[in-house]
Scaffold this motif. Structure first.
Motif, PDB file in Angstrom:
ATOM      1  N   PHE A   3     143.727 -75.237   0.332  1.00 17.67           N
ATOM      2  CA  PHE A   3     142.725 -76.290   0.494  1.00 17.67           C
ATOM      3  C   PHE A   3     142.207 -76.334   1.940  1.00 17.67           C
ATOM      4  CE2 PHE A   3     141.554 -80.859   0.970  1.00 17.67           C
ATOM      5  CZ  PHE A   3     140.530 -80.875   0.032  1.00 17.67           C
ATOM      6  N   VAL A   4     143.116 -76.182   2.902  1.00 18.09           N
ATOM      7  CA  VAL A   4     142.708 -76.203   4.316  1.00 18.09           C
ATOM      8  C   VAL A   4     141.828 -74.979   4.612  1.00 18.09           C
ATOM      9  CG1 VAL A   4     143.530 -76.090   6.702  1.00 18.09           C
ATOM     10  CG2 VAL A   4     144.693 -77.542   5.060  1.00 18.09           C
ATOM     11  N   GLN A   5     142.218 -73.827   4.028  1.00 19.54           N
ATOM     12  CA  GLN A   5     141.394 -72.625   4.217  1.00 19.54           C
ATOM     13  C   GLN A   5     139.992 -72.869   3.647  1.00 19.54           C
ATOM     14  OE1 GLN A   5     143.738 -69.703   2.221  1.00 19.54           O
ATOM     15  NE2 GLN A   5     145.105 -69.354   3.982  1.00 19.54           N
ATOM     16  N   TYR A   6     139.921 -73.524   2.478  1.00 17.47           N
ATOM     17  CA  TYR A   6     138.629 -73.809   1.862  1.00 17.47           C
ATOM     18  C   TYR A   6     137.787 -74.695   2.791  1.00 17.47           C
ATOM     19  CZ  TYR A   6     135.309 -76.502  -0.954  1.00 17.47           C
ATOM     20  OH  TYR A   6     134.175 -77.131  -1.404  1.00 17.47           O
ATOM     21  N   LEU A   7     138.441 -75.730   3.400  1.00 13.85           N
ATOM     22  CA  LEU A   7     137.711 -76.619   4.303  1.00 13.85           C
ATOM     23  C   LEU A   7     137.248 -75.863   5.550  1.00 13.85           C
ATOM     24  CD1 LEU A   7     139.765 -79.945   4.119  1.00 13.85           C
ATOM     25  CD2 LEU A   7     137.566 -79.470   3.056  1.00 13.85           C
ATOM     26  N   ASN A   8     137.990 -74.828   5.899  1.00  6.40           N
ATOM     27  CA  ASN A   8     137.612 -74.015   7.059  1.00  6.40           C
ATOM     28  C   ASN A   8     136.457 -73.074   6.723  1.00  6.40           C
ATOM     29  OD1 ASN A   8     139.145 -74.884   9.185  1.00  6.40           O
ATOM     30  ND2 ASN A   8     140.961 -73.730   8.520  1.00  6.40           N
ATOM     31  N   GLY A   9     136.032 -73.123   5.470  1.00  8.30           N
ATOM     32  CA  GLY A   9     134.862 -72.325   5.087  1.00  8.30           C
ATOM     33  C   GLY A   9     135.197 -71.034   4.372  1.00  8.30           C
TER      34      GLY A   9
END
Length: 1249
Positions: free
Chosen positions: A134-140
Motif C-alpha cells: 500500500f505504501v509503495q502504491y502511495l509512492n506512485g
C-alpha cells in the motif's frame, strides 16, 4: 432426546419451588435453537431481550429457555455416564481423566471455537502483509489499474472476516464454559449427596461451596484461554514470515527477542501458581469459619462472643492477604515484562538491521511495526494463559480429589421388596463403626429381628449408641461385618430437625403429589392445624433457612408430618418428643404412633420412660450394644440398665407426689379436650421482615410479609456513588506513567480497598441484630464473602486501569489517523455517536443480566448447603434423584442470565466492529481518492497501521468498561451489607455496671411489651413480675405462649416496645449489650459446639486456667470422657461438634456455664435432648453449684419445673399464674395442676391401656 427420557419421567413432577421449567422438551421458548443463519451470524437472535431490557427492568421470567445442549439436564447425564465408563466409578477419577471426559463431552463446541480462532489469526495478518504494498502504491508504484481500490477492498474484507470470526470464537467458548460449569456443579452436588460421614469431616460445607462457586467457575472461564497456546505458536510463525519479507535476516533477531521475553515468564508464573494455591487454601479456611459462625450466630450473641469470632475471621483474612499480596505482585511483574515487549523487540530488530546494513524504507518499517503490534497480543496474553492454566490445574485437582472421597457403602442394607418377607428388619451379628480405622466399634454384636407392624422402643443413657443404631438401619454407618435386611420403604425423623427453606406445604409433601384428605389427617395428627391458622400465609408461609421462623417444637412436628405423609412401611424416629411440651408430646404419641402408624413398623428412640409401656419390644442400649430386649414389664424384672432410667423417672414422679397431699388423681375433663385447644404456634420466632413484599397470590394487601424475601438487587444503572466509594476507599493511589509502577499500584490499591470493604462488611454483619440473620439466608452472606470478595481482590482494580489505558490508546490512534486524512472526522463523529448510542442501548439489559447472575447463584449455594445438612433424611426417603433434579433446575436458572449476558456483549461488539471497520474503510478511500500531494506516503501508511488496530482497541475499551460495570456490582452488593442497622452499643462507657454486678441477681420486670417487628402482633402483652434473688423460677406454657421471647428480651436479642427489666435495680436497656450478656448465663435449647478443641469450646475468650476448665468438666460429668481422649483439653471437635453425641454437647454447654459462674442462669429447655438420668445430673449440678443464684428454667419436662421455688405460667403473652408449685398444685383447677395430672396419668398407664 431419547436418552433423556428416563431422566425426566420420575423427576419432573412439578416441584413448585423452582419456577424455571428448564425441562429440555420445552425448548420452543429458546430463540437460539430456532434462529436463522443471518440471525446467528449477527447475533440478532438476542435482540428481543436487549430491546425488552430497554423498556423495563429485566426479570428472570423474561429470559428465553436454554437449548438442551446448554442446560444441565441436557449435558449432565451424558457427562456422568462418560466419566463412569472412563474411570469405572467416580471414586477412581484422576485429574487427567476428568480433563479428558470434559473435553470429549464438549468437543464440538471446542472444535468450532478453534476453527474460528484459526480464521481470526490468519485474517489479522493480512493487514500487516498488505501495508508495504500500500505504501509503495502511495509512492506512485502502481502495478495495475485501480490497484488502490482493490487493496482497500482486501483490507476491509480481511477486517470483516477477522471481526466475524473473533466474535463467534468468543461466543462459542463462553457457551462451552457455561456447559462445563453446569456439568461440574451438578457433579459436585451429586457427589455431595453420597458422601460418607468421614468425608464430611474431611471437607466442610464451606470448602465444597468454594468448589462450586470458585473452582467450577474458573474451569468454565478457562475456555477463554484454551486455544491460546497453539494460536501463540501460529501467530509468532506468521509474524516471522512477514518480518522476513520486510527485514530479511534481521527477523532472526526478532525471533530471539520474542523467545527471551517468553522465557522470562516461566519462573514468575510457577511462583504465581504456588501463591494461587495458598490463597485458595486460606480462603477455604475463612469460608469454613464464616459458615459455622453464621449457623450459630444466636449462641455467639447470647454468650457475647461474636466479636472474638469476628477477630478470628479477620485474622484468617490477614493470612490470606499475605499470599494475595505476593500473588498480585507477581502478576504486576509479568505485566511489566509484557507491556514493554513490542518496544524491546522493535529495538532489537531495527538495531540488527542497522548492524547488518539492511536498508529501512518507510513501507518496511511500518509493516514491521504493524506486525510487532499484533505480536504483542500473543506475548501479552501468554502470561495470563500460563497463570490461568496453573489456576485451572489447581481447580481441577481440587475437584478430582473431592470426587475421589469415600462414599457411603451401598451394600450396608439389603433392600427387599414389600411383601417378600414377614420380617420388616433383620440384623444378624452386626458390627458397625463410624470410623473404620479406629479400634473401637460404634455398634457391636447387634442381633435384631423386627416383624411387620411391631412398635419398638430404644432407650439408654447419653452416648450409648441409640442414634447410631437408627443410622445403621438406614445405611449411614459403615459396616464391618454382619447382614442387615429391610423389607419395604422407610421414613426417618432425625433428632435435630432438618427443614428446608421454602413453603411449609413443600416440606410436608416432600415431592409427593398433594392428596387433600391425607394431608389434613397428617396435619391433625401432628397438631399443626392450629399453628398454620396463626401463620400469616398458612401452609404457604415461607420458612426461613433451617426453619428459623418456627419454634423447636414446630420444626419437629413438621418433620414428623413429612414422614407420615410419605406413607412408608418402616418408620424410624430419633427422639422426636423431646422438643415438644408434655401435652403435645402425649398427643403426638397417641395420634401418630398409636393412630396413623398403628399398622406400620415403628422404631422410636425415646428418653421419656412414659412412652415405653406401649412398645411391643424395648431395646436397652449401653456402650454400643443391646444389653436388654423384651416387653416393658419383663425387662424391668431382669436387668439393671432399664431400672436406672426408670428409677430416675420414678424419683422425678415421687417428687411431684410429695408436693401433692393426695396420691391419687381423679381423671379431669380437660385431658379429653381437643388437643389443639391451645395454639402451638410460636410467634416468638417471627422475625422482622426486611420489606413487606406481599405474596403475589394475595390480592388483599396485608401488613404482614413473608419472612425471607427475594434477594434484593439494585435496579437501573450502577450508581456513580458505588464507583466513587470504591475509588475513594482506595488510598487515592495516583496513576503513574511507568507500567510496572502502574500495575503494582493498581494491585496494591485494589487489595487494600478490598480489605477495607471486607472489614466494614464483616463488622456490619456481626453487629446486625438477630432479626437480620433470621430473615437473611446465610447463602447470601456467604456469596458476598466468597464470590464478590474474590472479584474485589483480583479483578476490579485491574479492569479500572485497563479501561484508562485503552482509552488513551484509542484517542492516540484516532489522532494519528486524522493527521493523515482529516476527512476521517466527517465519518468519525457520527460513528462515535452511533457507538455511544449502542453502548447505552445495550448496557440497560447487560446490567440487569449481570445482577441476575448474582442473585441466581445464591440459591444454588443455599440449596446445596441445605442438602448437605439434610443428606441423611434425603437418602432415607430415597429422594436423591429429585434433589439432583431441583439442583439442575437451579443451575439452569443461573446459566440463563450468564449465557445471555455473554451473548449480549458479543452482540454489542459485533455492531461496534462493523462501525470501526467503516471508519477504517473511509480512511482508506480518502487516502486513495485524494492525490498524494496532501500527505506524505509515510504518514498515510502510519495512519493505516494505526487504523488496523482501531477495532481491537475499541473493542477492548467497550469490553473492559462493560466488564467493569458487571464486576462493580460486587462492590454494590458488598456495600449493601456495610450499612446494616446495628444492635445497641456493646459497651456504654459512661454507664458501665460495677465489676461485681449483678451481686444479688434479682430480676424485676415491669409492664413488659415485646413485638418482633412493627407490623407483627405484640407477643408479650404487659408482663409484671419479680424473680427474687437466689430463687429458682420455672416458666411453663404451651408452645407459643412467649416463654422464649421472655428469655430473648432478658438478653436483649429483642428490644422491648414498652416497659423495662431491672437487674439489681439497673435498667438493662441503659447498659451496653456485652456488659449485659457477659454477666448472664444461658444453656440454650440447641446444644452447639464449634470446630476446634474442647478448650476453645469451653473458653473461647481464653479467660480461664486449665485447672478451672478441668474442674468444670468434672462438675458436668465429662471429665473422665475427656481424659480418655488423646489430646485431653486439646482433643478435636469437628464441624458442629458432630463427633460428640447430642447429650454430650448439652453437657459441654453446662460446662460453659459452670466456668462463667454468673449470678443469673437461664435454662432454655436445656434438657430436651438427654435421657432422664442425664437430666437428673444436670438438675443436681445446677442445684449444687448454683444454689446462691437466680435460676430461670423453661422446660417441657414437668419434673424439672416442680423443683422450683416459683412457677410462672404463661398463656398467649400474659401471666396466667405465678406462685409456688405447692400452692398451685393444691388448687385442682389451676393450669399447672392440670398439666401435671396429664403427665402422671400418662406415665402410670401408658397409652394403649
Amino acid at each position: 432426546m431419547a436418552k433423556l427420557a428416563s431422566l425426566e419421567e420420575p423427576l419432573l413432577n412439578g416441584d413448585s419451588k423452582v419456577q424455571n421449567n428448564s425441562d429440555p422438551s420445552k425448548t420452543k421458548g429458546n430463540n437460539y435453537s430456532i434462529a436463522g443463519v443471518f440471525s446467528i451470524l449477527t447475533f440478532s437472535w438476542i435482540s428481543p431481550i436487549i430491546t425488552l431490557g430497554n423498556e423495563k427492568t429485566l426479570e428472570h421470567e423474561d429470559l428465553p429457555l436454554l437449548a438442551t445442549d446448554d442446560s444441565a439436564y441436557g449435558v449432565f447425564p451424558t457427562f456422568r455416564n462418560k466419566l463412569e465408563s472412563e474411570c469405572g466409578s467416580v471414586r477412581n477419577v484422576t485429574t487427567l481423566k476428568l480433563v479428558k471426559v470434559l473435553f470429549l463431552s464438549t468437543w464440538q463446541g471446542i472444535l468450532l471455537s478453534g476453527l474460528f480462532a484459526l480464521l481470526y489469526t490468519c485474517a489479522s495478518y493480512v493487514g500487516p502483509f498488505l501495508i508495504e504494498i500500500f505504501v509503495q502504491y502511495l509512492n506512485g508504484e502502481q502495478k495495475f489499474k485501480n490497484e488502490g481500490y482493490v487493496l482497500a477492498m482486501a483490507f476491509v474484507a480481511a477486517k470483516l472476516v477477522e471481526c466475524l470470526s473473533q466474535r463467534h470464537w468468543m461466543f462459542r467458548f463462553q457457551q462451552v464454559g457455561v456447559r462445563m460449569q453446569s456439568k461440574l456443579v451438578a457433579m459436585i452436588y451429586a457427589k455431595g449427596l453420597t458422601l460418607s460421614c468421614q468425608s464430611k469431616e474431611v471437607r466442610s460445607t464451606g470448602e465444597i461451596i468454594n468448589l462450586m462457586t470458585v473452582d467450577a467457575e474458573r474451569i468454565g472461564e478457562f475456555c477463554w484461554y484454551m486455544h491460546d497456546p497453539w494460536m501463540c505458536v501460529l501467530q509468532v510463525a506468521l509474524a516471522l514470515l512477514i518480518l522476513y519479507r520486510s527485514v530479511g535476516v534481521a527477523s532472526i533477531a526478532a525471533l530471539a527477542a520474542t523467545v527471551i521475553v517468553m522465557l522470562l515468564n516461566f519462573p514468575v508464573s510457577s511462583l504465581q501458581e504456588k501463591f494461587q494455591g495458598k490463597v485458595m487454601e486460606f480462603k477455604d479456611k475463612r469460608m469454613k469459619a464464616t459458615s459455622e459462625i453464621l449457623k450459630n450466630i444466636r449462641i455467639l450473641k447470647l454468650q457475647a462472643w461474636e466479636m472474638k469470632f469476628l477477630s478470628k475471621i479477620i485474622q484468617l483474612r490477614k493470612t490470606e492477604e499475605i499470599w494475595l499480596k505476593k500473588f498480585l505482585a507477581s502478576t504486576a511483574i509479568i505485566k511489566f515484562l509484557f507491556h514493554n515487549a513490542p518496544t524491546f523487540i522493535a529495538v532489537v530488530t531495527f538495531g540488527a538491521c542497522a548492524l547488518i546494513g539492511i536498508p529501512l524504507e518507510s513501507g518496511k518499517v511500518l509493516s514491521a511495526l504493524a506486525t510487532f503490534r499484533i505480536l504483542q497480543m500473543p506475548i501479552y496474553g501468554l502470561p495470563d494463559t500460563i497463570s490461568m492454566i496453573a489456576q485451572t490445574k489447581v481447580s481441577l485437582e481440587r475437584i478430582a480429589s473431592f470426587l475421589r472421597l469415600e462414599e457411603l457403602q451401598t451394600d450396608v442394607v439389603e433392600k427387599l421388596p414389600w411383601g417378600s418377607s414377614d420380617k420388616a428388619i433383620e440384623l444378624v451379628d452386626g458390627y458397625f463403626s463410624w470410623d473404620l480405622s479406629s479400634p473401637n466399634t460404634t455398634l457391636k454384636n447387634i442381633n435384631l429381628t423386627i416383624f411387620h407392624g411391631m412398635r419398638v422402643a430404644v432407650c439408654g443413657t447419653v452416648g450409648s449408641g441409640k442414634s447410631s443404631l437408627l443410622s445403621c438401619i438406614i445405611g449411614e454407618v459403615p459396616k464391618i461385618s454382619g447382614t442387615l435386611k429391610i423389607c419395604g420403604t422407610k421414613a426417618y425423623v432425625s433428632q435435630s430437625p432438618w427443614i428446608q427453606g421454602g413453603k411449609i406445604e413443600d416440606n410436608i409433601l416432600f415431592g409427593k403429589e398433594m392428596d387433600r384428605g391425607k394431608y389434613k389427617k397428617v396435619l391433625e395428627a401432628c397438631s399443626l392445624t392450629k399453628d398454620l391458622e396463626i401463620l400469616p400465609f398458612g401452609d404457604q408461609t415461607i420458612i426461613g433457612e433451617k426453619g428459623i421462623n418456627l419454634s423447636g417444637g414446630q420444626k419437629q412436628r413438621v418433620q414428623i408430618a413429612r414422614a407420615l405423609y410419605q406413607d412408608a412401611d418402616v418408620y424410624l424416629f430419633d427422639d422426636p418428643f423431646s422438643a415438644v411440651d408434655a401435652h403435645t408430646g402425649s398427643h403426638l404419641f397417641k395420634e401418630c404412633m398409636l393412630g396413623l402408624l398403628k399398622s406400620k413398623t415403628v422404631i422410636y428412640i425415646t428418653h421419656q420412660v412414659e412412652f415405653l409401656p406401649d412398645a411391643d419390644l424395648i431395646l436397652v442400649m449401653r456402650e454400643g450394644s443391646i444389653t436388654q430386649s423384651g416387653k416393658y414389664n419383663d425387662i424391668l424384672k431382669t436387668g439393671t440398665d432399664l431400672m436406672e432410667l426408670v428409677g430416675a423417672h420414678r424419683e422425678a414422679l415421687s417428687s411431684i407426689k410429695s408436693l401433692e397431699r393426695k396420691p391419687t388423681f381423679k381423671i379431669s375433663s380437660t385431658s379429653e379436650e381437643d388437643p389443639n385447644s391451645l395454639s402451638d404456634f410460636e410467634l416468638e420466632k417471627n422475625v422482622e421482615n426486611t420489606n413487606d413484599q406481599i405474596d403475589k397470590s394475595n390480592d388483599t394487601v396485608e401488613p404482614q410479609g413473608q419472612l425471607v424475601q427475594e434477594e434484593e438487587r439494585e435496579k437501573g444503572r450502577v450508581g456513580f456513588k458505588v464507583y466513587w466509594k470504591y475509588i475513594t476507599t482506595a488510598y487515592g493511589v495516583g496513576s503513574s506513567i511507568f507500567t510496572f509502577a502502574r500495575a503494582f499500584l493498581a494491585a496494591i490499591a485494589g487489595y487494600k480497598t478490598a480489605t477495607v470493604l471486607f472489614n466494614k462488611m464483616h463488622l456490619s454483619v456481626f453487629r446486625a441484630p438477630i432479626s437480620f440473620f433470621d430473615a437473611t439466608p446465610s447463602g447470601r452472606i456467604l456469596n458476598r464473602a466468597s464470590t464478590d470478595q474474590s472479584t474485589l481482590d483480583m479483578y476490579i482494580a485491574d479492569i479500572l486501569w485497563a479501561v484508562t489505558l485503552n482509552l488513551v490508546t484509542l484517542f492516540g490512534n484516532i489522532f494519528v489517523m486524522s493527521q493523515a486524512a482529516w476527512q476521517v472526522f466527517i465519518v468519525l463523529i457520527p460513528v462515535m455517536a452511533a457507538c455511544i448510542w449502542y453502548q447505552r442501548y445495550y448496557s440497560a439489559s447487560a446490567r440487569e443480566l449481570a445482577r441476575l447472575v448474582g442473585t441466581c447463584q445464591a440459591p444454588v449455594i443455599q440449596h446445596f448447603s441445605e442438602t448437605i445438612s439434610g443428606s441423611t433424611t434425603i437418602r432415607s426417603f430415597e429422594q436423591e434423584s429429585r434433589f439432583n433434579d431441583i439442583n439442575m433446575k437451579m443451575i439452569d436458572r443461573y446459566s440463563q442470565p450468564k449465557l445471555y449476558s455473554a451473548t449480549a456483549i458479543e452482540w454489542l461488539n459485533f455492531r461496534l466492529d462493523i462501525l470501526s471497520t467503516l471508519t477504517f474503510a473511509c480512511c482508506l478511500v480518502f487516502l486513495i481518492s485524494f492525490p498524494s500531494s496532501m500527505t506524505a506516503p509515510g504518514i498515510a501508511g502510519l495512519a493505516v497501521t494505526y487504523g488496523l488496530n482501531l477495532n481491537a482497541v475499541q473493542t477492548k475499551v467497550i469490553w473492559f468498561s462493560c466488564n467493569l460495570e458487571n464486576k462493580i456490582i460486587s462492590v454494590e452488593r458488598m456495600l449493601q451489607y456495610t450499612s446494616l442497622p446495628s444492635e445497641a452499643p456493646l459497651v456504654i462507657k459512661d454507664n458501665q455496671p460495677d465489676y461485681s454486678w449483678p451481686s444479688f441477681g434479682e430480676v424485676h420486670i415491669r409492664d413488659l411489651q415485646v413485638q418482633y417487628a412493627p407490623h407483627l402482633p405484640i407477643v408479650l402483652r404487659g408482663l409484671t413480675c419479680t424473680f427474687t434473688a437466689g430463687a429458682k423460677t420455672g416458666i411453663v406454657g404451651r408452645t407459643g405462649s412467649g416463654k422464649s421471647t421472655l428469655v430473648q428480651t432478658l438478653f436483649r436479642l429483642i428490644e422491648p416496645v414498652a416497659g423495662q427489666i431491672l437487674i439489681d435495680s439497673i435498667n438493662i436497656s441503659f447498659i451496653g449489650i456485652h456488659d449485659l450478656r457477659s454477666r448472664l448465663s444461658i444453656i440454650p435449647q440447641d446444644p452447639t459446639m464449634f470446630e476446634g478443641t474442647i478448650r476453645t469450646n469451653l473458653d473461647p475468650l481464653e479467660e480461664y486456667t486449665d485447672e478451672q476448665i478441668w474442674e468444670a468438666l468434672y462438675m458436668c460429668q465429662l471429665g473422665d470422657e475427656v481424659r480418655k481422649k488423646e489430646g485431653k483439653l486439646d482433643s478435636v471437635v469437628t464441624e458442629n461438634g458432630e463427633n460428640w453425641s447430642m447429650g454430650q454437647r448439652q453437657l459441654v454447654c453446662l460446662g460453659r456455664v459452670l466456668l462463667k459462674k454468673s449470678k443469673i442462669l437461664v435454662l432454655d429447655e436445656a434438657t430436651a435432648s438427654v435421657d432422664t438420668a442425664t437430666d437428673n445430673i444436670i438438675q443436681q449440678t445446677v442445684k449444687q453449684h448454683f444454689s446462691e443464684c437466680t435460676v430461670i428454667t423453661i422446660a417441657h419436662r414437668i419434673t424439672s419445673i416442680l423443683d422450683s421455688d416459683m412457677v410462672l405460667f404463661l398463656n398467649q403473652g400474659l401471666i396466667e399464674e405465678y406462685d409456688s408449685p405447692k400452692k398451685l398444685l393444691k388448687n385442682k383447677s389451676s393450669s399447672l395442676a392440670q398439666l401435671v395430672e396429664e403427665y402422671t396419668r400418662r406415665s402410670n398407664s401408658g397409652f394403649g391401656n
